[in-house]
Design a protein around this motif. Sequence first.
Motif, mmCIF file in Angstrom:
data_model
loop_
_atom_site.group_PDB
_atom_site.id
_atom_site.type_symbol
_atom_site.label_atom_id
_atom_site.label_comp_id
_atom_site.label_asym_id
_atom_site.label_seq_id
_atom_site.Cartn_x
_atom_site.Cartn_y
_atom_site.Cartn_z
ATOM 1 N N VAL A 117 1.046 -0.820 -0.075
ATOM 2 C CA VAL A 117 0.101 -0.133 0.227
ATOM 3 C C VAL A 117 0.818 0.984 0.208
ATOM 4 C CG1 VAL A 117 -1.452 1.174 1.305
ATOM 5 C CG2 VAL A 117 -1.905 -0.964 0.873
ATOM 6 N N ALA A 118 1.897 1.301 0.781
ATOM 7 C CA ALA A 118 3.110 2.165 0.527
ATOM 8 C C ALA A 118 4.466 1.954 0.831
ATOM 9 C CB ALA A 118 2.614 3.114 1.747
ATOM 10 N N ALA A 119 4.576 1.126 0.071
ATOM 11 C CA ALA A 119 6.380 0.646 0.030
ATOM 12 C C ALA A 119 6.884 1.117 0.576
ATOM 13 C CB ALA A 119 6.281 -0.046 -1.591
ATOM 14 N N PRO A 120 8.241 0.562 1.005
ATOM 15 C CA PRO A 120 8.706 1.200 2.068
ATOM 16 C C PRO A 120 10.106 1.197 1.145
ATOM 17 C CG PRO A 120 8.895 -1.331 3.260
ATOM 18 C CD PRO A 120 7.653 -1.256 2.050
ATOM 19 N N ALA A 121 11.032 1.727 1.163
ATOM 20 C CA ALA A 121 11.974 2.326 0.306
ATOM 21 C C ALA A 121 13.271 1.432 1.037
ATOM 22 C CB ALA A 121 12.689 3.788 -0.378
ATOM 23 N N PRO A 122 14.412 1.214 0.192
ATOM 24 C CA PRO A 122 16.147 0.423 1.295
ATOM 25 C C PRO A 122 16.295 1.911 2.397
ATOM 26 C CG PRO A 122 16.158 0.130 -1.210
ATOM 27 C CD PRO A 122 14.888 1.176 -1.131
ATOM 28 N N ALA A 123 16.228 1.425 3.603
ATOM 29 C CA ALA A 123 16.875 1.545 4.150
ATOM 30 C C ALA A 123 18.389 1.470 5.111
ATOM 31 C CB ALA A 123 15.809 1.979 6.168
ATOM 32 N N LEU A 124 19.303 2.420 4.585
ATOM 33 C CA LEU A 124 20.593 1.897 5.694
ATOM 34 C C LEU A 124 20.765 2.021 7.192
ATOM 35 C CD1 LEU A 124 22.695 3.358 2.839
ATOM 36 C CD2 LEU A 124 22.461 1.854 2.342
ATOM 37 N N THR A 125 19.553 0.561 7.513
ATOM 38 C CA THR A 125 19.877 0.585 8.974
ATOM 39 C C THR A 125 20.096 -1.091 9.451
ATOM 40 O OG1 THR A 125 18.000 2.446 9.064
ATOM 41 C CG2 THR A 125 18.384 0.219 10.803
ATOM 42 N N GLN A 126 20.179 -1.537 10.625
ATOM 43 C CA GLN A 126 20.670 -2.213 10.871
ATOM 44 C C GLN A 126 19.582 -3.330 11.890
ATOM 45 O OE1 GLN A 126 22.641 -4.763 10.197
ATOM 46 N NE2 GLN A 126 23.990 -3.273 9.132
ATOM 47 N N TYR A 127 19.121 -3.511 11.187
ATOM 48 C CA TYR A 127 17.788 -4.260 11.789
ATOM 49 C C TYR A 127 18.048 -5.261 13.025
ATOM 50 C CZ TYR A 127 14.978 -1.379 9.644
ATOM 51 O OH TYR A 127 13.604 -0.367 8.387
ATOM 52 N N ARG A 128 17.794 -5.471 14.075
ATOM 53 C CA ARG A 128 18.273 -6.567 15.071
ATOM 54 C C ARG A 128 16.910 -6.885 15.268
ATOM 55 N NH1 ARG A 128 18.907 -5.203 20.163
ATOM 56 N NH2 ARG A 128 18.871 -3.120 20.122
ATOM 57 N N PRO A 129 16.835 -8.495 15.848
ATOM 58 C CA PRO A 129 15.733 -9.586 16.034
ATOM 59 C C PRO A 129 15.516 -8.596 17.130
ATOM 60 C CG PRO A 129 17.471 -11.059 14.889
ATOM 61 C CD PRO A 129 17.121 -9.737 15.500
ATOM 62 N N SER A 130 13.830 -8.540 18.121
ATOM 63 C CA SER A 130 13.157 -8.550 18.896
ATOM 64 C C SER A 130 13.065 -10.242 19.715
ATOM 65 C CB SER A 130 11.950 -8.118 18.491
ATOM 66 O OG SER A 130 10.740 -7.754 19.844
ATOM 67 N N ARG A 131 12.798 -9.747 20.759
ATOM 68 C CA ARG A 131 12.597 -11.162 20.981
ATOM 69 C C ARG A 131 11.632 -11.148 22.122
ATOM 70 N NH1 ARG A 131 16.504 -14.946 24.708
ATOM 71 N NH2 ARG A 131 13.603 -15.479 24.425
ATOM 72 N N LEU A 181 12.615 -11.645 -6.806
ATOM 73 C CA LEU A 181 12.753 -9.901 -7.576
ATOM 74 C C LEU A 181 11.490 -10.169 -7.754
ATOM 75 C CD1 LEU A 181 14.261 -7.952 -8.335
ATOM 76 C CD2 LEU A 181 15.194 -9.380 -10.183
ATOM 77 N N ALA A 182 11.048 -8.855 -7.695
ATOM 78 C CA ALA A 182 9.426 -8.470 -8.441
ATOM 79 C C ALA A 182 9.123 -7.479 -9.718
ATOM 80 C CB ALA A 182 7.878 -8.762 -7.435
ATOM 81 N N GLU A 183 7.717 -6.624 -10.708
ATOM 82 C CA GLU A 183 8.943 -5.799 -10.979
ATOM 83 C C GLU A 183 7.090 -5.298 -10.535
ATOM 84 O OE1 GLU A 183 8.864 -3.902 -15.314
ATOM 85 O OE2 GLU A 183 8.108 -6.014 -15.092
ATOM 86 N N ALA A 184 6.712 -3.569 -9.987
ATOM 87 C CA ALA A 184 5.962 -3.540 -9.339
ATOM 88 C C ALA A 184 5.291 -3.035 -10.788
ATOM 89 C CB ALA A 184 6.060 -2.329 -8.996
ATOM 90 N N PRO A 185 4.017 -2.167 -11.302
ATOM 91 C CA PRO A 185 3.322 -2.335 -12.801
ATOM 92 C C PRO A 185 3.884 -0.587 -12.784
ATOM 93 C CG PRO A 185 1.507 -2.863 -10.246
ATOM 94 C CD PRO A 185 2.602 -2.534 -10.099
ATOM 95 N N ASP A 186 4.492 0.339 -11.725
ATOM 96 C CA ASP A 186 5.056 1.413 -12.239
ATOM 97 C C ASP A 186 6.500 0.994 -12.410
ATOM 98 O OD1 ASP A 186 6.480 0.554 -10.116
ATOM 99 O OD2 ASP A 186 5.808 2.391 -8.993
ATOM 100 N N GLY A 187 6.924 -0.067 -12.789
ATOM 101 C CA GLY A 187 7.901 0.131 -13.401
ATOM 102 C C GLY A 187 9.202 -0.360 -11.828
ATOM 103 N N ARG A 236 11.698 -1.484 -2.151
ATOM 104 C CA ARG A 236 10.739 -0.990 -3.288
ATOM 105 C C ARG A 236 12.322 -0.186 -3.416
ATOM 106 N NH1 ARG A 236 6.235 0.426 -5.738
ATOM 107 N NH2 ARG A 236 7.089 2.656 -7.038
ATOM 108 N N LEU A 237 12.549 -0.847 -5.002
ATOM 109 C CA LEU A 237 13.513 0.171 -5.858
ATOM 110 C C LEU A 237 13.055 1.106 -6.935
ATOM 111 C CD1 LEU A 237 16.325 -1.933 -5.677
ATOM 112 C CD2 LEU A 237 16.410 0.021 -4.560
ATOM 113 N N GLY A 238 13.070 2.843 -7.172
ATOM 114 C CA GLY A 238 12.169 2.908 -7.455
ATOM 115 C C GLY A 238 13.008 3.565 -8.291
#
Length: 596
Positions: A328-342, A419-425, A583-585
């Motif tokens: 619905v509102a796709a996130p762009a790549p973020a240069l953030t390290q995600y840590r698993p939550s317990r 790897l997928a292609e969105a309708p807007d390319g 999402r890479l626009g």
Amino acid sequence: MIRLLPETTANRIAAGEVVERPAAVVKELVENALDAGASRIAVTLEEGGIGRVLVEDDGHGMPPADLALCVERHATSKLPEEAMLFRIATLGFRGEALPSIGAVARLAITSRPRGGDAHVLVVEGGRKGEVVPASGAPGTRIEVRDLFFAVPARRKFLKSPRAEGDQAVEAVRRLALAWPEVGFRVTLEGREVLSLAPAAREERLAALLGADFAAAALPVTAEGGGLTLSGLAAQPAFTRATGTEQHLVVNRRPVRDPLLRTALRVAYRELIAAGRHPVAALFLDLPPEAVDVNVHPMKTELRFREEAAVRGLMISALKRALSAGAGVAAPAPALTQYRPSRSWGGWSRPAPAPLPAGPGFAEAQFALSGAPGPAAPGPAPLPLGFAPPRPAAAPEAPPAPAEHPLGRALAQLLDTYILAEAPDGALVLVDQHAAHERLTQEALKTQLLEGGVRAQPLLLPAVVDLPQAEAARLLEAAPDLARLGLEIEGFGAGAVLVRALPALLGPTDPAPLLRDLAAELAAEGETVALERRLDAAIARLACHGSVRAGRRLTPPEMDALLRQMEATPRAATCSHGRPTFLRLGAAELEKLFGRR
């Protein structure tokens, strides 16, 4: 011996509660300008506000009589009668700001009412001068010099001019967010650092919080019981390392209220990684008599008459906004390290499009994708709807319809990412395990809320050996686990007999699952509410029942996963708070290749 303190000393002591630093001075003066009906406010700071603060507005202004009274302690125009203290509709009301500032600094106030003449009043270290004629434009001009010159010990506790200046700019920024119809300009050390023309709320939010937030924001609206909540909340994948970008406004007043911040944290608790903080700009409006702002001199904490109603409205509105399917509102790549939550917590029945409740996960997935069901010719499907690789190459898929935001699957990378292609390319990269984990978790929740998770009895009960303490912990929680489709009973000291597993998980080894569940229950503790314990168990079940990284998928299976994500609430993040897709626009690709 007890003696009465001199008035000047008493005023300087009292000033410490209101005037902590230059940012507090700026906040109080700008709030006064807003209460005076200003449409444009200019702030000038020198030495971070320690040397000089100048606030100019085009508000109503003050006649000479009011100018003389405004620096007297507890003199205010905002409480015409005593009863108004219990329904405050203005930002200021104590009548302490100007006297406090005048007690510890050199203060000059020049004011001119509409249709009147300008006058000036000077106060130095608490010593008040005379009101004399002056020149000036309509409105009020307040200059504060040498902050804390009268209390040098207090000045030693201030930070560097740069740090103090940043705090003062942030104070104006928060007020500007709450008052978008007012123009603001801030000049720091001769540089213009903030310039905002009067605008609509959406434009002001984009200007202050950035285009990244605007692109990742979801609208939040709710109303009930005299409460109205509106604003924007960022997707779970858009987080920050601190909570500084959580903007909460109550009746046009920026606050840092613990109740509201806790409600925001609870709404995002199961969606973001541990140690990360959501970004939001939320505006709560309620009758003035339903909230008490007279809690602390800084007026950033509140006391609500109906705390449970406020907390419930905010949590339910945020969860409703966050329950949209992926894409619905796709996130762009973020240069953030995600840590698993317990830990995970807080869940409710998903509002939009729950997973179909078929006899198995395979039927639900293939029904969504339009691909042949498990009865079609070919190899029998594996559990959870993923068949082994077929030798024949599948024909090229047609372009994805516009109603499928995640697009059509193109390929599988490293046997882990789709790897997928969105309708807007745009290119969409999906973590198949994280995505399927969320789908399984939401399906389990839906079944639980409908009366219990469907169990699949084992043909041969499995015996799992565990440390005695872990086995006892699991057996103590056996009634709760049975609601999740996991049926266990004791089998001697340090052993557990597994008679049934949740049907959604398919064939799976119960030993690792029971060990992880025992650890999860130990981490949650005995005092944690049942809802939290069940939610943690559901998340662990979903993790063990999801398709693993390294599993080869066919094109119909990949497309089925994408369609399922679009229809599943909160599918943008997995149970641990990590993003399920990126999402890479065009803009992101151009940045990666240095084209912009």
